[in-house]
Write a protein that holds these residues in place. Structure first.
Motif, PDB file in Angstrom:
ATOM      1  N   LYS A  39       4.354  -9.833  -5.879  1.00 25.28           N
ATOM      2  CA  LYS A  39       2.985  -9.887  -5.363  1.00 25.28           C
ATOM      3  C   LYS A  39       2.625  -8.636  -4.563  1.00 25.28           C
ATOM      4  CE  LYS A  39       2.517 -14.934  -5.234  1.00 25.28           C
ATOM      5  NZ  LYS A  39       2.207 -16.108  -4.388  1.00 25.28           N
ATOM      6  N   TYR A  40       3.454  -7.590  -4.673  1.00 29.63           N
ATOM      7  CA  TYR A  40       3.187  -6.384  -3.901  1.00 29.63           C
ATOM      8  C   TYR A  40       1.878  -5.728  -4.302  1.00 29.63           C
ATOM      9  CZ  TYR A  40       4.192  -3.075  -7.679  1.00 29.63           C
ATOM     10  OH  TYR A  40       4.133  -2.349  -8.827  1.00 29.63           O
ATOM     11  N   LEU A  41       1.537  -5.786  -5.601  1.00 29.96           N
ATOM     12  CA  LEU A  41       0.288  -5.178  -6.062  1.00 29.96           C
ATOM     13  C   LEU A  41      -0.919  -5.842  -5.415  1.00 29.96           C
ATOM     14  CD1 LEU A  41       0.666  -4.415  -9.886  1.00 29.96           C
ATOM     15  CD2 LEU A  41       0.177  -2.806  -8.054  1.00 29.96           C
ATOM     16  N   GLU A  42      -0.869  -7.151  -5.337  1.00 25.09           N
ATOM     17  CA  GLU A  42      -1.950  -7.891  -4.690  1.00 25.09           C
ATOM     18  C   GLU A  42      -2.062  -7.496  -3.220  1.00 25.09           C
ATOM     19  OE1 GLU A  42      -3.032 -12.538  -3.504  1.00 25.09           O
ATOM     20  OE2 GLU A  42      -1.497 -12.112  -5.028  1.00 25.09           O
ATOM     21  N   ALA A  43      -0.915  -7.321  -2.571  1.00 30.00           N
ATOM     22  CA  ALA A  43      -0.904  -6.970  -1.151  1.00 30.00           C
ATOM     23  C   ALA A  43      -1.475  -5.576  -0.901  1.00 30.00           C
ATOM     24  CB  ALA A  43       0.519  -7.062  -0.602  1.00 30.00           C
ATOM     25  N   ILE A  44      -1.044  -4.592  -1.702  1.00 33.62           N
ATOM     26  CA  ILE A  44      -1.493  -3.224  -1.452  1.00 33.62           C
ATOM     27  C   ILE A  44      -2.910  -2.975  -1.957  1.00 33.62           C
ATOM     28  CG2 ILE A  44       0.870  -2.359  -1.467  1.00 33.62           C
ATOM     29  CD1 ILE A  44       0.441  -1.256  -4.227  1.00 33.62           C
ATOM     30  N   SER A  45      -3.446  -3.877  -2.763  1.00 35.58           N
ATOM     31  CA  SER A  45      -4.841  -3.740  -3.193  1.00 35.58           C
ATOM     32  C   SER A  45      -5.791  -4.166  -2.078  1.00 35.58           C
ATOM     33  CB  SER A  45      -5.094  -4.580  -4.452  1.00 35.58           C
ATOM     34  OG  SER A  45      -4.993  -5.965  -4.164  1.00 35.58           O
ATOM     35  N   LYS A  46      -5.280  -4.952  -1.133  1.00 36.03           N
ATOM     36  CA  LYS A  46      -6.103  -5.437  -0.021  1.00 36.03           C
ATOM     37  C   LYS A  46      -5.980  -4.559   1.214  1.00 36.03           C
ATOM     38  CE  LYS A  46      -5.601 -10.290  -1.413  1.00 36.03           C
ATOM     39  NZ  LYS A  46      -5.062 -11.622  -1.030  1.00 36.03           N
ATOM     40  N   GLU A  47      -4.894  -3.832   1.339  1.00 28.88           N
ATOM     41  CA  GLU A  47      -4.623  -3.061   2.544  1.00 28.88           C
ATOM     42  C   GLU A  47      -3.802  -1.824   2.217  1.00 28.88           C
ATOM     43  OE1 GLU A  47      -5.299  -1.913   5.786  1.00 28.88           O
ATOM     44  OE2 GLU A  47      -5.454  -4.080   6.155  1.00 28.88           O
ATOM     45  N   LYS A  48      -4.060  -0.740   2.946  1.00 27.94           N
ATOM     46  CA  LYS A  48      -3.295   0.490   2.803  1.00 27.94           C
ATOM     47  C   LYS A  48      -2.160   0.476   3.815  1.00 27.94           C
ATOM     48  CE  LYS A  48      -2.187   4.900   2.258  1.00 27.94           C
ATOM     49  NZ  LYS A  48      -1.483   5.411   1.074  1.00 27.94           N
ATOM     50  N   TYR A  49      -0.928   0.630   3.346  1.00 31.09           N
ATOM     51  CA  TYR A  49       0.234   0.616   4.225  1.00 31.09           C
ATOM     52  C   TYR A  49       0.894   1.987   4.269  1.00 31.09           C
ATOM     53  CZ  TYR A  49      -0.239  -4.451   4.018  1.00 31.09           C
ATOM     54  OH  TYR A  49      -0.722  -5.730   4.112  1.00 31.09           O
ATOM     55  N   GLU A  50       1.341   2.373   5.466  1.00 33.61           N
ATOM     56  CA  GLU A  50       2.076   3.624   5.613  1.00 33.61           C
ATOM     57  C   GLU A  50       3.577   3.406   5.444  1.00 33.61           C
ATOM     58  OE1 GLU A  50      -1.733   4.116   6.869  1.00 33.61           O
ATOM     59  OE2 GLU A  50      -0.388   2.911   8.116  1.00 33.61           O
TER      60      GLU A  50
END
Length: 223
Positions: A39-50
Motif C-alpha cells: 500500500k506504499y503507492l497509496e500512501a505516497i500519493s497522498k503525502e510527500k515523504y522525505e
C-alpha cells in the motif's frame, strides 16, 4: 519551520505505532505508519515523504524490493532499513538497492532520531561491528587548503534545477511553481544544498558554486 515527513512501513503494528510516537515528539518531524508494504503507492500519493523507515522482512514486498520501488518514484528519498535482524548477510544487496542507512529496532529514542537526521545530511550511522568489517576506501581529492574539492560534490537533478533557479533570482515560491513542487520541498532541498556546499545562505551558495565552476556545469547539462 520545515517539517520532516517520515513514513514507517512495518507489518508489526505495535512497532510501527511505537516508532511513530517517538518521532512525533520531535517538533520538526511528523510520522505516518502503514502495515501493508503493497500500500506504499497509496500512501505516497497522498503525502510527500522525505524519509522512509522500512522493515527488512515483510510479507508481500520485503525491504529491499520496496526500497527500489520507492527510489524509482522519488530518487531523492531517504530510505532507512529498520530491522531487528542482522543485516550482514544482505549488506551488499541493501547498499545496491539504494538505502541510506540502517536502524536497529532496539535503538534508543536518541539513536533513532540521530540516525534520521544524519541520513538527511547524507551521513550514515552504522553499527560498530559492521564498520569494522568494511574495507577502507581512499578519500576524495582535497584542495591545497585541505578542503574537499567541490567539483566532486554530487547534486541531484532536482538540486541542480533549484540552484539554477536561485541563480536567476527566483524566490522559493517562484521556484516551487516553476518546478511543480511544494515550497516545503524547495526549502528542504535548499537546506541539503547548503549542507553540501558548507554555506548558510542562498548568496553564499551561489558564490561557492561560481568559485568552483559548479553553475557553469549545470548550464552545460541543460543544453
Amino acid at each position: 519551520m520545515i517539517v520532516i515527513k517520515v513514513l514507517i512501513v512495518d507489518d508489526h503494528p505495535a512497532v510501527g505505532e511505537g516508532t511513530r510516537a517517538i518521532i512525533d515528539q520531535e517538533d520538526d518531524m511528523q510520522a505516518n505508519v502503514i502495515a501493508d508494504s503493497e500500500k506504499y503507492l497509496e500512501a505516497i500519493s497522498k503525502e510527500k515523504y522525505e524519509v522512509y523507515l522500512i522493515d527488512l522482512y515483510m510479507p508481500k514486498l520485503n525491504g529491499i524490493e520496496l526500497t527500489k520501488l520507492i527510489l524509482q518514484k522519488d530518487p531523492d528519498a531517504v530510505v532507512l532499513i529498520y530491522t531487528g535482524f542482522d543485516i550482514m548477510a544482505h549488506y551488499n544487496l541493501l547498499i545496491e538497492s539504494g538505502v541510506s542507512g540502517f536502524i536497529s529496532k532496539t535503538a534508543t529514542k536518541e539513536q533513532l532520531i540521530t540516525a534520521i537526521r544524519c541520513a538527511l545530511r547524507e551521513e550514515v550511522v552504522i553499527p560498530l561491528q559492521l564498520l569494522k568489517q568494511l574495507k577502507r576506501v581512499d578519500t576524495s581529492p582535497t584542495t591545497k587548503e585541505g578542503q574537499h574539492d567541490l567539483g566532486a560534490i554530487s547534486l541531484s537533478i532536482k538540486e541542480q534545477q533549484i540552484l539554477g533557479d536561485v541563480e536567476k533570482g527566483l524566490t522559493n515560491k517562484a521556484i516551487a511553481i516553476n518546478l511543480s513542487m511544494s515550497q516545503r520541498t524547495i526549502e528542504y532541498n535548499l537546506t541539503k544544498i547548503f549542507s553540501k556546499l558548507g554555506v548558510n545562505s542562498r548568496t553564499e551558495a551561489l558564490m561557492k558554486a561560481r568559485e568552483f565552476g559548479l553553475l557553469s556545469r549545470l548550464t552545460m547539462q541543460k543544453k
